[in-house]
Each structure stands twice: as structure tokens, then as C-alpha cells.
Design a protein around this motif. Structure first.
Motif, short mmCIF file in Angstrom:
data_model
loop_
_atom_site.label_atom_id
_atom_site.label_comp_id
_atom_site.label_asym_id
_atom_site.label_seq_id
_atom_site.Cartn_x
_atom_site.Cartn_y
_atom_site.Cartn_z
N ILE A 51 0.92 -1.20 0.02
CA ILE A 51 0.08 0.07 0.08
C ILE A 51 0.97 1.23 0.04
O ILE A 51 1.80 1.46 0.88
N CYS A 52 0.80 1.92 -1.15
CA CYS A 52 1.31 3.19 -1.04
C CYS A 52 0.50 4.53 -0.63
O CYS A 52 -0.52 4.77 -1.35
N SER A 53 0.60 5.06 0.56
CA SER A 53 -0.17 6.01 1.00
C SER A 53 0.80 7.61 0.76
O SER A 53 1.95 7.49 0.73
N SER A 54 -0.19 8.75 0.67
CA SER A 54 0.39 9.86 0.50
C SER A 54 -0.44 11.14 0.84
O SER A 54 -1.52 10.68 1.05
N TYR A 55 0.23 11.88 0.73
CA TYR A 55 -0.72 13.38 1.13
C TYR A 55 -0.53 14.26 -0.05
O TYR A 55 0.67 14.69 -0.55
N SER A 97 8.78 6.78 -2.44
CA SER A 97 8.22 6.37 -0.98
C SER A 97 9.80 5.52 -0.31
O SER A 97 10.71 5.48 -1.08
N ASN A 108 0.22 7.45 -9.15
CA ASN A 108 1.19 6.41 -8.63
C ASN A 108 1.98 5.53 -9.58
O ASN A 108 1.26 4.82 -10.75
N SER A 131 -2.57 2.88 -6.09
CA SER A 131 -2.09 3.21 -5.12
C SER A 131 -1.80 1.67 -4.31
O SER A 131 -1.05 1.61 -3.18
N ASN A 152 -7.15 0.79 -7.00
CA ASN A 152 -7.37 2.04 -5.99
C ASN A 152 -6.47 3.00 -6.77
O ASN A 152 -5.63 3.68 -6.07
#
Length: 549
Positions: free
Chosen positions: A237-241, A297, A247, A269, A266
Motif C-alpha cells: 500500500i502506497c499512502s501519500s498526502y 517512498s 502512482n 496506490s 485503487n
């Protein structure tokens, strides 16, 4: 005398009260009045400003007269002193004075008429023509033009903006809304409203879509434990703000290769790997981008468990004994430690130690410990030839003619919690030279890796003598001896003979039961050889219950 003259002077000029305000709309009607209604015997005069020209007069018993602004039926003066003014103009926006007179006494009061145009919608102006960016300063201006406005309000998504927020600055008397700075949470549809005493209006909405730089990119797995390679599925899972992000995935710094086991969901991501393969070694990363910036990341390496359990072992070579501790197949590799007497060493996936034969001694313990991804396993192995604690050689076993006999041996180390021992092969020999040949019809042998049993279902003199069970493992062999003594029965009655026959049948049934139990409870070895002995000395391997009768 002086005080009386001053009192007469004050009664002559009357009093002037505080100014009362009247609000009205251009083209509309208003009613101006004093705080003290006039009486029928009072003269009433309305003047422009404090001492300007008279626009309306009423004397007792005489009709009202009008001048200036009030001519042409634009005003009506009532008996109580109220002045109605119609067809109001912006120029009527001023102060007026009403004077009430009775004899030598007069009362004056000044009022203020505020005439307003109906408000038209203001326009909302953004200080920047480009998309606002989170963390920058911005302002909105509510432009009402030349209109007379008393209050200004700002709205976000139809709700009144609170000017108490730390990063916002606004007030009802200020046509600006300041963002210092604007935040992502400020995104929404904005409008402004204006208000005066007789009307209000609101601007059309403009949308503020605050762009946010990419930041806080983090790559992690949905699994907190190592997975089983070639079997289990994992999601990265690649989370970001940030806003409007894309992605992109990489493996070992190169674009993610096409692979039927890889799928992206998703908005790319989440990378689903099904199943995890040992070819998935290396650092996964994801790059998150928008039109403002991009960020990569942290690298993430998949982990999978080693194969099975840690293994302790040894092999006797020509001039040495090789000890080993193995726990291969994990990623990253498991760290394995080996301890044997004064030998201590470590390795990845496993480690080996060669001990020269002249320095090697039996009866010692090999210990292995492996650690992988926060978990650990241990094993220990007794380095020795086959041993059976408590066994006494040439133990005498006595059985009556026609009964059953059981000879059994169990090696050490099979109890729970004990060190492992080497598996062994078993062979049985009858050392009595006078014994007749043993056929497959009169003896059974059952063995596994750690025990063996010899079963004579029907005893006779031919089975007298010494028996040897030889057990052999990687470190060598050991022999265990038994003395089997056949006791002759006295002359039996027909009933006793029948009992012997029945006992023999029961013995055969018992052998069958032992075989069933063996199949149900065998352990450690999948190899088996359960059957009738063709000649004593044949090695067989299978777990048995140890019974002597």
C-alpha cells in the motif's frame, strides 16, 4: 430675580432630544415622527436639517401647507406631527427638524432619514488567477461597487465563514477575506453577501480547489508477518498526502515489470502480489506525483518464511564428522547459530562445522538456533550411536509353550522435550545354532526409526535361545541382546488344549491390533515395512508399541 429670567429663557427655546434614524428605500415611503406627539393646539413645522427651509407647516384649525421637497403631493403632515414622505430620492438622505410651538414655548427634535437603493449582487474577486496552493497566502474581495453597504459576510459551501479561525482574517466592515495561509481544508465553493438596513444580496459562487504538494509518501504491507512463498498473497500500500496524484511502481529502481501475479488497484496506490514468489526479491518503491512535485517512498522488501523448521544434523565422513544447522528458504535469509562443545559459529540459511575424527567424541549435544523476522526456532541433536537407557542385555524372557512372546527395544530421545536422536535401522538375529529355520508363518518383526518389536505368536522349543537386535545410525551401531526361554507345559486336558488354541487365536488377533495401532500412530518417518519376517536380520522401519509378554 436672575434665576427666574433664566427659567423663562429655557422655556422659550424648548429642548432638543437625541437624533432618531429612519431607514427607507429609494422610491418608497417613510413616516418621520417626533418622540412626543403634537397636541391640537400646537403649531407644527418640519425643516430641512437643523435650521433649513420649512417644507411642511400645520397651524391649529388651518390646513397644512407644503414647500420645497414636499410640494406636489409628495408629503402629508398629520395632526399628531408625523410627516409622511413619498417618492423618496437619494437626495432625501439627510436630517430633518420638527418644531412644536404652544404660545411662547417650543419643542425641537432632529431626526435622520437614510434612503438606500436596493442592493445588487456584489462580485467576488480572487487575488490570484492561478490555482491556489496549500501553504500560500491568498485573499477574496467582495466588491459591492458604489453601493452603500453596512455589513459584509463570506460563505463557504453555503455556511457562514467564521472569522475566528487562526489562519483567517475578516470582519463585517471589511470587504476582504484573508487566508494566511490557505490550507487544503479551505477548499470549497465561496460566495459573499452584502447587507444594508433595507435589503441584502449575495454574489455568485467561485470554487477554490486548493492544490497540495505531494508529501508523506509511505509504503507498507498489509501483512505484519512473513508470508509463505508460492502460496500466500500480499498487498503493498502506497499512502501519500497530496491532490490529483498519480502512482508509479518500481522494483530495484526500474519500472515494475509486467507479471500476471501483479495487479494494481485503487488508482494504482495498491499493488497486489498473488502469490508471492521467491523471484520477488528486491526493494519495491512507489513514486507519487502531481503537477507541483513528486516524491519516492521508502524502499520495501517482501519477507517470506524459511522452509519448514530448523534442522539439526550430522554426517560421518572419511576423516571427520560434519555438523550442520539448516533453516533455508527465507527472505531475507535466516540467521542460524551452531553450538557444539567449544565450537560456536553462525551463518545465513545455515552453517556447518567439520570436526576431525580424532577430536570427535560421541555422547555430546549439538544445538541450533535460527532467527528470522523477529521469530526464532531451536533444535538439539544427540550425537551418538543408538542408545536405550535402562536396557539390560541378556534380559530373560520366559513364555509357556503355545503362548505369545514379545521382544522390544526403544531408543532414547523420542520423549517430548528431549533432544532429537538419529533415526536407526533395525535387524534381528537368532543366535541359537540348534534352532530350526524360522518361517514367515511363525514370527513377526515391526520397526520404525526409533523402536523395534519381535513377535512370536505361538511359542515352541525351536524359539529358545539368544536374540540380538542391531540398531544402526549415521554415527555407528549398537546391539541389544535378549534370552528367550520356552517353558514346557504339563500334559493338558482337552479343555486346556482348547484354551491354548483360543489363546493362539487371541495372540494373532493381538498382532493384528498392534499393526492397526502402528498405522494410526506412526511418526517422524513416512517409510514403512510392516509384515511377516522372511528371515531374521532384515531391517524394517515403522513405529510400534513396546509390549513384552
Amino acid at each position: 430675580m436672575g434665576f427666574l429670567l433664566w427659567s423663562i429663557f429655557l422655556s422659550t427655546i424648548g429642548t432638543v432630544s437625541a437624533i432618531t434614524h429612519f431607514n427607507a428605500l429609494v422610491g418608497g415611503t417613510t413616516f418621520l415622527s417626533s418622540t412626543s406627539p403634537a397636541s391640537p393646539d400646537q403649531q407644527i413645522d418640519w425643516n430641512l436639517d437643523a435650521s433649513g427651509s420649512v417644507i411642511a407647516t400645520r397651524r391649529p384649525g388651518i390646513d397644512s401647507t407644503y414647500a420645497g421637497r414636499c410640494v406636489g403631493g409628495k408629503c402629508t403632515l398629520f395632526a399628531n406631527g408625523t410627516l409622511r414622505m413619498d417618492q423618496l430620492l437619494v437626495s432625501d438622505n439627510r436630517s430633518y427638524t420638527v418644531t412644536l410651538r404652544t404660545g411662547g414655548v417650543q419643542f425641537k427634535e432632529q431626526v435622520q432619514l437614510n434612503v438606500y437603493n436596493l442592493l445588487t449582487p456584489p462580485s467576488l474577486i480572487l487575488s490570484s488567477t492561478i490555482r491556489p496552493v496549500n501553504g500560500t497566502n491568498l485573499n477574496l474581495r467582495c466588491n459591492a461597487g458604489t453601493q452603500t453597504v453596512h455589513s459584509i459576510y463570506f460563505y463557504r459551501n453555503q455556511e457562514l465563514v467564521s472569522c475566528s479561525s487562526p489562519h483567517l482574517s475578516c470582519s463585517q466592515s471589511n470587504s476582504y477575506l484573508y487566508f494566511s495561509p490557505i490550507l487544503a481544508s479551505d477548499s470549497g465553493d465561496y460566495s459573499c453577501g452584502i447587507q444594508n438596513p433595507v435589503s441584502s444580496n449575495r454574489s455568485t459562487s467561485i470554487n477554490l480547489n486548493v492544490a497540495v504538494n505531494v508529501s508523506r509518501v509511505n509504503l507498507y504491507s498489509n501483512s505484519t508477518q512473513p508470508v509463505i512463498a508460492e502460496k500466500e498473497t500480499v498487498s503493498l500500500i502506497c499512502s501519500s498526502y497530496g491532490t490529483d496524484v498519480s502512482n508509479n511502481w518500481m522494483l530495484m529502481g526500474s519500472p515494475l515489470p509486467q507479471n500476471p501475479r501483479y495487479s494494481l488497484i485503487n488508482n494504482n496506490s495498491i499493488l497486489v502480489i498473488s502469490p508471492v514468489s521467491r523471484s520477488d526479491q528486491g526493494a519495491f518503491t512507489c513514486r507519487v506525483s502531481n503537477y507541483l512535485n513528486s516524491e519516492i517512498s521508502n524502499p520495501f522488501n517482501l519477507t517470506w518464511s524459511p522452509d519448514g523448521h530448523i534442522e539439526c544434523g550430522a554426517e560421518r565422513l572419511a576423516q571427520s564428522v560434519e555438523l550442520y544447522c539448516l533453516w533455508p528458504g527465507g527472505y531475507p535469509p535466516a540467521v542460524v547459530h551452531l553450538v557444539y562443545e567449544n565450537i560456536i559459529q553462525s551463518g545465513l540459511d545455515g552453517t556447518t562445522a567439520a570436526v576431525p575424527s580424532y577430536r570427535f567424541s560421541l555422547g555430546k549435544l549439538l544445538s541450533c538456533t535460527g532467527t528470522h523476522a523477529g521469530s526464532s526456532e531451536t533444535c538439539s541433536l544427540a550425537i551418538d550411536t543408538p542408545q536405550s537407557a535402562g536396557f539390560i542385555n541378556d534380559s530373560l524372557k520366559t513364555a509357556k509353550t503355545g503362548s505369545s512372546a514379545f521382544l522390544s527395544i526403544t531408543l532414547n530421545g523420542t520423549r517430548a522435550g528431549a533432544a532429537e536422536i538419529f533415526p536407526a535401522k533395525f535387524s534381528w538375529s537368532h543366535l541359537d545354532p540348534s534352532a530350526s529355520e524360522i518361517t514367515e508363518k511363525n514370527i513377526y518383526m515391526i520397526s520404525n526409526d526409533y523402536s523395534s518389536i519381535l513377535i512370536v505368536p505361538y511359542m515352541s522349543n525351536e524359539f529358545n535361545g539368544q536374540y540380538v537386535c542391531k540398531a544402526e545410525n549415521r554415527m555407528g551401531s549398537n546391539s541389544f541382546t535378549f534370552i528367550l526361554n520356552v517353558k514346557e507345559e504339563e500334559i493338558l486336558s482337552e479343555g486346556a488344549i482348547a484354551g491354548i488354541v483360543i489363546g493362539s487365536v487371541a495372540a494373532v488377533a493381538l498382532v493384528a491390533l498392534v499393526l492397526v495401532l502402528i498405522f494410526r500412530n506412526r511418526s517422524k518417518s513416512d517409510r514403512q515395512n510392516i509384515g511377516i519376517v522372511h528371515n531374521i536380520g532384515r531391517p524394517c522401519r515403522e513405529q510400534v508399541a513396546l509390549v513384552t509378554k
